[in-house]
Motif scaffolding. Sequence first.
Motif, PDB file in Angstrom:
ATOM      1  N   GLY A  11     -11.018 -15.314   7.615  1.00 44.86           N
ATOM      2  CA  GLY A  11     -11.592 -16.377   6.800  1.00 44.86           C
ATOM      3  C   GLY A  11     -10.885 -16.559   5.466  1.00 44.86           C
ATOM      4  N   VAL A  12      -9.996 -15.629   5.119  1.00 50.11           N
ATOM      5  CA  VAL A  12      -9.251 -15.715   3.861  1.00 50.11           C
ATOM      6  C   VAL A  12      -7.790 -16.064   4.130  1.00 50.11           C
ATOM      7  CG1 VAL A  12      -8.464 -14.426   1.821  1.00 50.11           C
ATOM      8  CG2 VAL A  12     -10.779 -14.082   2.703  1.00 50.11           C
ATOM      9  N   VAL A  13      -7.176 -15.323   5.057  1.00 49.37           N
ATOM     10  CA  VAL A  13      -5.775 -15.561   5.411  1.00 49.37           C
ATOM     11  C   VAL A  13      -5.747 -16.490   6.612  1.00 49.37           C
ATOM     12  CG1 VAL A  13      -3.611 -14.502   6.156  1.00 49.37           C
ATOM     13  CG2 VAL A  13      -5.087 -13.308   4.523  1.00 49.37           C
ATOM     14  N   HIS A  14      -5.128 -17.646   6.421  1.00 49.45           N
ATOM     15  CA  HIS A  14      -5.108 -18.656   7.484  1.00 49.45           C
ATOM     16  C   HIS A  14      -3.737 -18.804   8.135  1.00 49.45           C
ATOM     17  CE1 HIS A  14      -9.137 -19.807   6.312  1.00 49.45           C
ATOM     18  NE2 HIS A  14      -8.720 -19.802   5.059  1.00 49.45           N
ATOM     19  N   GLY A  15      -2.748 -18.088   7.632  1.00 56.10           N
ATOM     20  CA  GLY A  15      -1.397 -18.178   8.176  1.00 56.10           C
ATOM     21  C   GLY A  15      -0.941 -16.859   8.757  1.00 56.10           C
ATOM     22  N   ALA A  16       0.352 -16.768   8.934  1.00 51.96           N
ATOM     23  CA  ALA A  16       0.962 -15.562   9.499  1.00 51.96           C
ATOM     24  C   ALA A  16       0.858 -14.395   8.515  1.00 51.96           C
ATOM     25  CB  ALA A  16       2.434 -15.829   9.813  1.00 51.96           C
ATOM     26  N   ILE A  17       0.929 -13.197   9.067  1.00 53.75           N
ATOM     27  CA  ILE A  17       1.001 -11.987   8.262  1.00 53.75           C
ATOM     28  C   ILE A  17       2.264 -11.240   8.689  1.00 53.75           C
ATOM     29  CG2 ILE A  17      -0.054  -9.757   7.725  1.00 53.75           C
ATOM     30  CD1 ILE A  17      -2.783 -11.024   8.238  1.00 53.75           C
ATOM     31  N   ASP A  18       3.147 -11.010   7.716  1.00 57.33           N
ATOM     32  CA  ASP A  18       4.364 -10.241   7.970  1.00 57.33           C
ATOM     33  C   ASP A  18       4.139  -8.828   7.458  1.00 57.33           C
ATOM     34  OD1 ASP A  18       5.687 -12.610   8.834  1.00 57.33           O
ATOM     35  OD2 ASP A  18       6.169 -13.089   6.751  1.00 57.33           O
ATOM     36  N   ARG A  19       4.630  -7.834   8.210  1.00 58.54           N
ATOM     37  CA  ARG A  19       4.463  -6.426   7.839  1.00 58.54           C
ATOM     38  C   ARG A  19       5.829  -5.765   7.764  1.00 58.54           C
ATOM     39  NH1 ARG A  19       4.115  -1.292  10.291  1.00 58.54           N
ATOM     40  NH2 ARG A  19       2.416   0.013   9.522  1.00 58.54           N
ATOM     41  N   TYR A  20       6.042  -5.023   6.690  1.00 52.88           N
ATOM     42  CA  TYR A  20       7.285  -4.293   6.494  1.00 52.88           C
ATOM     43  C   TYR A  20       6.948  -2.837   6.193  1.00 52.88           C
ATOM     44  CZ  TYR A  20       8.958  -9.043   5.943  1.00 52.88           C
ATOM     45  OH  TYR A  20       9.226 -10.365   6.156  1.00 52.88           O
ATOM     46  N   THR A  21       7.587  -1.926   6.892  1.00 55.82           N
ATOM     47  CA  THR A  21       7.387  -0.504   6.674  1.00 55.82           C
ATOM     48  C   THR A  21       8.492   0.001   5.755  1.00 55.82           C
ATOM     49  OG1 THR A  21       6.467  -0.316   8.888  1.00 55.82           O
ATOM     50  CG2 THR A  21       7.097   1.720   7.820  1.00 55.82           C
ATOM     51  N   LEU A  22       8.101   0.729   4.720  1.00 54.05           N
ATOM     52  CA  LEU A  22       9.048   1.254   3.744  1.00 54.05           C
ATOM     53  C   LEU A  22       8.881   2.779   3.662  1.00 54.05           C
ATOM     54  CD1 LEU A  22       8.204  -1.479   1.116  1.00 54.05           C
ATOM     55  CD2 LEU A  22      10.200  -1.447   2.610  1.00 54.05           C
ATOM     56  N   PRO A  23       9.346   3.497   4.678  1.00 49.79           N
ATOM     57  CA  PRO A  23       9.107   4.939   4.728  1.00 49.79           C
ATOM     58  C   PRO A  23       9.701   5.702   3.545  1.00 49.79           C
ATOM     59  CG  PRO A  23      10.619   4.270   6.461  1.00 49.79           C
ATOM     60  CD  PRO A  23      10.112   3.020   5.822  1.00 49.79           C
ATOM     61  N   VAL A  49       0.880  -1.171   0.000  1.00 48.16           N
ATOM     62  CA  VAL A  49       0.000   0.000   0.000  1.00 48.16           C
ATOM     63  C   VAL A  49       0.914   1.216   0.000  1.00 48.16           C
ATOM     64  CG1 VAL A  49      -1.788   1.251   1.251  1.00 48.16           C
ATOM     65  CG2 VAL A  49      -1.815  -1.255   1.206  1.00 48.16           C
ATOM     66  N   VAL A  50       0.742   2.083  -1.010  1.00 49.06           N
ATOM     67  CA  VAL A  50       1.622   3.225  -1.214  1.00 49.06           C
ATOM     68  C   VAL A  50       0.796   4.510  -1.138  1.00 49.06           C
ATOM     69  CG1 VAL A  50       3.315   4.284  -2.768  1.00 49.06           C
ATOM     70  CG2 VAL A  50       2.999   1.785  -2.773  1.00 49.06           C
ATOM     71  N   ALA A  51       1.236   5.430  -0.311  1.00 47.44           N
ATOM     72  CA  ALA A  51       0.541   6.716  -0.191  1.00 47.44           C
ATOM     73  C   ALA A  51       0.656   7.491  -1.498  1.00 47.44           C
ATOM     74  CB  ALA A  51       1.136   7.536   0.953  1.00 47.44           C
ATOM     75  N   LEU A  52      -0.438   8.079  -1.939  1.00 49.65           N
ATOM     76  CA  LEU A  52      -0.415   8.934  -3.124  1.00 49.65           C
ATOM     77  C   LEU A  52       0.331  10.226  -2.843  1.00 49.65           C
ATOM     78  CD1 LEU A  52      -4.102   8.428  -4.299  1.00 49.65           C
ATOM     79  CD2 LEU A  52      -2.032   7.445  -5.315  1.00 49.65           C
ATOM     80  N   ASP A  53       0.279  10.663  -1.590  1.00 46.03           N
ATOM     81  CA  ASP A  53       0.980  11.862  -1.127  1.00 46.03           C
ATOM     82  C   ASP A  53       1.764  11.453   0.116  1.00 46.03           C
ATOM     83  OD1 ASP A  53       1.711  14.246   0.207  1.00 46.03           O
ATOM     84  OD2 ASP A  53      -0.074  15.283  -0.498  1.00 46.03           O
ATOM     85  N   ALA A  54       3.051  11.695   0.130  1.00 47.49           N
ATOM     86  CA  ALA A  54       3.901  11.299   1.270  1.00 47.49           C
ATOM     87  C   ALA A  54       3.370  11.829   2.596  1.00 47.49           C
ATOM     88  CB  ALA A  54       5.334  11.766   1.046  1.00 47.49           C
ATOM     89  N   ALA A  55       2.648  12.938   2.568  1.00 48.20           N
ATOM     90  CA  ALA A  55       2.086  13.504   3.806  1.00 48.20           C
ATOM     91  C   ALA A  55       1.067  12.570   4.442  1.00 48.20           C
ATOM     92  CB  ALA A  55       1.446  14.858   3.524  1.00 48.20           C
ATOM     93  N   ASP A  56       0.482  11.662   3.674  1.00 50.76           N
ATOM     94  CA  ASP A  56      -0.502  10.714   4.209  1.00 50.76           C
ATOM     95  C   ASP A  56       0.121   9.422   4.722  1.00 50.76           C
ATOM     96  OD1 ASP A  56      -2.854  12.235   3.816  1.00 50.76           O
ATOM     97  OD2 ASP A  56      -2.814  11.733   1.675  1.00 50.76           O
ATOM     98  N   PHE A  57       1.422   9.243   4.499  1.00 51.09           N
ATOM     99  CA  PHE A  57       2.059   8.007   4.940  1.00 51.09           C
ATOM    100  C   PHE A  57       1.931   7.748   6.448  1.00 51.09           C
ATOM    101  CE2 PHE A  57       5.829   5.772   6.562  1.00 51.09           C
ATOM    102  CZ  PHE A  57       5.487   4.498   6.123  1.00 51.09           C
ATOM    103  N   PRO A  58       2.122   8.746   7.320  1.00 57.66           N
ATOM    104  CA  PRO A  58       1.984   8.454   8.759  1.00 57.66           C
ATOM    105  C   PRO A  58       0.608   7.877   9.121  1.00 57.66           C
ATOM    106  CG  PRO A  58       3.092  10.544   8.471  1.00 57.66           C
ATOM    107  CD  PRO A  58       2.594  10.124   7.109  1.00 57.66           C
ATOM    108  N   LEU A  59      -0.456   8.343   8.482  1.00 60.42           N
ATOM    109  CA  LEU A  59      -1.795   7.803   8.740  1.00 60.42           C
ATOM    110  C   LEU A  59      -1.883   6.357   8.271  1.00 60.42           C
ATOM    111  CD1 LEU A  59      -4.782   8.008   9.532  1.00 60.42           C
ATOM    112  CD2 LEU A  59      -5.208   9.010   7.258  1.00 60.42           C
ATOM    113  N   ILE A  60      -1.374   6.077   7.097  1.00 63.15           N
ATOM    114  CA  ILE A  60      -1.385   4.709   6.575  1.00 63.15           C
ATOM    115  C   ILE A  60      -0.567   3.800   7.482  1.00 63.15           C
ATOM    116  CG2 ILE A  60      -0.585   3.256   4.667  1.00 63.15           C
ATOM    117  CD1 ILE A  60      -1.292   5.665   2.808  1.00 63.15           C
ATOM    118  N   ASP A  61       0.606   4.240   7.869  1.00 64.79           N
ATOM    119  CA  ASP A  61       1.484   3.455   8.739  1.00 64.79           C
ATOM    120  C   ASP A  61       0.814   3.163  10.082  1.00 64.79           C
ATOM    121  OD1 ASP A  61       3.922   2.207   9.492  1.00 64.79           O
ATOM    122  OD2 ASP A  61       4.591   4.050  10.463  1.00 64.79           O
TER     123      ASP A  61
END
Length: 107
Positions: A54-66, A28-40
């Motif tokens: 009900g869709v994802v049955h395993g682990a979820i890994d999250r990576y932040t790419l500021p 998920v990429v912010a259209l405007d960098a100013a919105d990145f903190p909200l997305i993060d």
Amino acid sequence: MSAAPRRILRDIALARSGDKGNRATLSVVALDAADFPLIDRCLTVDRVRTHFEGVVHGAIDRYTLPQLSAVHFVLHDALAGGVTRSLALDAHGKTLSAALLDLPLPD
């Protein structure tokens, strides 16, 4: 006077996806960098897991790419065995990334 429509993630971001085997990747990429903190702040593993209950049955890994104003997720055991093995229609990364953009943003 009617209330303003509630904003959703699609209003401030775009999503890219991939799939390999039984794993989907979503960025998920912010259209405007100013919105990145909200997305993060609002795109947590718990929120993504709840959204894909009900869709994802395993682990979820999250990576932040500021540097890219992006958050990247790896969803394990999310494709019903894999795109080529699944009987589900459109159960791959592209569909999941579009669904993620429907998340409501906090007021």
